[in-house]
Design a protein around this motif. Structure first.
Motif, mmCIF file in Angstrom:
data_model
loop_
_atom_site.group_PDB
_atom_site.id
_atom_site.type_symbol
_atom_site.label_atom_id
_atom_site.label_comp_id
_atom_site.label_asym_id
_atom_site.label_seq_id
_atom_site.Cartn_x
_atom_site.Cartn_y
_atom_site.Cartn_z
ATOM 1 N N ILE A 1 -6.661 0.992 3.280
ATOM 2 C CA ILE A 1 -7.389 1.193 2.023
ATOM 3 C C ILE A 1 -7.759 2.656 1.848
ATOM 4 O O ILE A 1 -7.752 3.193 0.736
ATOM 5 C CB ILE A 1 -8.652 0.310 1.999
ATOM 6 N N HIS B 1 -12.724 -5.091 2.784
ATOM 7 C CA HIS B 1 -12.657 -4.188 1.632
ATOM 8 C C HIS B 1 -13.879 -3.292 1.513
ATOM 9 O O HIS B 1 -13.746 -2.109 1.161
ATOM 10 C CB HIS B 1 -12.468 -5.013 0.361
ATOM 11 N N SER C 1 -5.135 -3.538 7.347
ATOM 12 C CA SER C 1 -5.369 -3.482 5.901
ATOM 13 C C SER C 1 -6.626 -2.684 5.578
ATOM 14 O O SER C 1 -6.658 -1.902 4.621
ATOM 15 C CB SER C 1 -5.488 -4.895 5.331
ATOM 16 N N SER C 2 -7.674 -2.888 6.368
ATOM 17 C CA SER C 2 -8.915 -2.156 6.144
ATOM 18 C C SER C 2 -8.696 -0.655 6.297
ATOM 19 O O SER C 2 -9.223 0.146 5.516
ATOM 20 C CB SER C 2 -9.991 -2.635 7.124
ATOM 21 N N PHE D 1 0.833 -1.205 0.000
ATOM 22 C CA PHE D 1 0.000 0.000 0.000
ATOM 23 C C PHE D 1 0.868 1.255 0.000
ATOM 24 O O PHE D 1 0.569 2.231 -0.697
ATOM 25 C CB PHE D 1 -0.907 0.017 1.230
ATOM 26 N N VAL E 1 -9.414 -8.379 -4.915
ATOM 27 C CA VAL E 1 -10.493 -7.985 -3.997
ATOM 28 C C VAL E 1 -11.734 -8.833 -4.250
ATOM 29 O O VAL E 1 -12.390 -9.321 -3.323
ATOM 30 C CB VAL E 1 -10.815 -6.485 -4.154
ATOM 31 N N GLY F 1 -13.597 0.582 1.725
ATOM 32 C CA GLY F 1 -14.076 1.323 0.569
ATOM 33 C C GLY F 1 -15.204 2.285 0.902
ATOM 34 O O GLY F 1 -15.238 3.415 0.402
#
Length: 357
Positions: free
Chosen positions: A145, A208, A141-142, A63, A331, A212
């Motif tokens: 994003i 995700h 990770s979330s 990332f 994803v 998002g």
């Protein structure tokens, strides 16, 4: 018979010492074999989660490289600091309250549904620490994003507060609803929703969709970067100003690191490699992850070529279309990678690549 403390002795000696001396030799042998098998299985599963957690955490570097390549050179340090803060804040937020809200007091035999967990704050009473480690990597990770969405237009103090809030409360609430047996959407509940519940094997929605959706809300609140659509006086520009990323090489490096880390992201969601047929599940997940990413990259590349040819009369094989298409396929694969056949993974990836464009 389960041995949890071996000190300096071998597994064999520990299991032999714990056997019932009053039992027959055959029963003692059977008990020792079970003890050794369970001890070795626990060790293998722990190492498996260490491996998977490491790969998922490596995605933070992916990332960081991807975001660094997408921003202007003057904003690289700011962008990378946000990625570092995500890892730090996720560790502290998920350690203090996040894990408790997501998985606190899990009981697979309790039919009661809860909004959030209410036990295991600050990891008190948690036996499986590697499970926390793996879930922390998911929470981080979330949060990351959103980092790319807020690039070049968010104050660092505000981002610090966001990262703590997402990993400490927002993400755990979603994870609890789907992955905790007390969640109202959980497929592992005693009485799952509509008899089935929601199957999200590796976090297509938990990780995700949460990241998002947060990114979409943040983008709406912050608005575009300065000078993108309006001049410094607030007057609309006749044509939007392009802010191209300064390094395609960093973007490509980040994409490959993310793809590599996804093998831990998806396969690690099996949580165990020693149970019945777990090796087959993990193998299927790895294959589906690969096929979804590859097919998405190709479908996105060729659709972009076709659209450019229709628009300008000359097609163009775009690195960025293929690269981001691969990420879209990854994803798209996370939710059902353990329950679909490889040919279905190709379809999922192909559709994901088209939807990206």
């Amino acid at each position: 018979m389960v041995v949890t403390e071996f000190n300096d002795s071998s597994v064999y000696m520990a299991c032999k010492a714990s056997a019932d001396p009053n039992a027959s030799q055959l029963d003692q042998l059977d008990a020792m074999l079970q003890c050794i098998g369970e001890a070795n299985a626990n060790s293998l599963d722990t190492f498996f989660l260490v491996y998977a957690s490491s790969l998922v955490f490596l995605m933070q570097a992916g990332f960081a490289m991807l975001c660094a390549g997408c921003v202007q050179l003057k904003n690289v340090q700011n962008s990378m600091l946000k990625n570092l803060l995500d890892a730090c804040c996720a560790a502290l937020g998920f350690y203090s309250v996040g894990y408790a809200f997501a998985y606190g007091g899990m009981d697979f035999s309790d039919p009661q549904k809860t909004f959030i967990g209410t036990e295991n704050f600050f990891l008190m009473g948690v036996d499986n620490l590697m499970f926390w480690m793996f879930q922390f990597a998911f929470a981080a990770s979330s949060a990351t994003i959103v980092a790319g969405t807020l690039a070049e237009r968010c104050q660092m103090a505000a981002y610090l507060c966001y990262s703590l809030a997402l990993t400490g409360f927002v993400y755990p609430v979603v994870a609890h609803s789907i992955w905790s047996p007390q969640g109202f959407l959980s497929a592992k509940a005693v009485d799952p929703l509509w008899g089935v519940g929601v199957i999200d094997f590796a976090g297509s929605s938990v990780v995700h969709l949460t990241g998002g959706s947060t990114a979409l809300i943040a983008t709406y609140l912050l608005g575009p970067r300065r000078g993108r659509f309006y001049d410094h006086r607030g007057i609309p520009l006749a044509e939007p100003v392009e802010f191209p990323g300064h390094s395609a090489a960093l973007q490509m490096l980040g994409a490959f690191i993310l793809w590599f880390g996804w093998y831990g992201f998806n396969t690690g969601s099996a949580l165990s490699i020693t149970g019945p047929n777990r090796d087959e599940v993990v193998s299927l997940v790895a294959v589906n992850t690969t096929l979804a990413a590859a097919s998405a990259g190709i479908s996105s590349l060729y659709l972009n070529y076709y659209l450019m040819e229709r628009k300008t009369g000359e097609g163009n094989f775009s690195l960025f279309a293929a690269m981001n298409g691969c990420l879209a396929g990854l994803v798209g694969s996370t939710g059902g990678c353990a329950v679909v056949e490889p040919w279905a993974a190709v379809i999922i990836g192909s559709v994901s690549g088209l939807l990206y464009l």
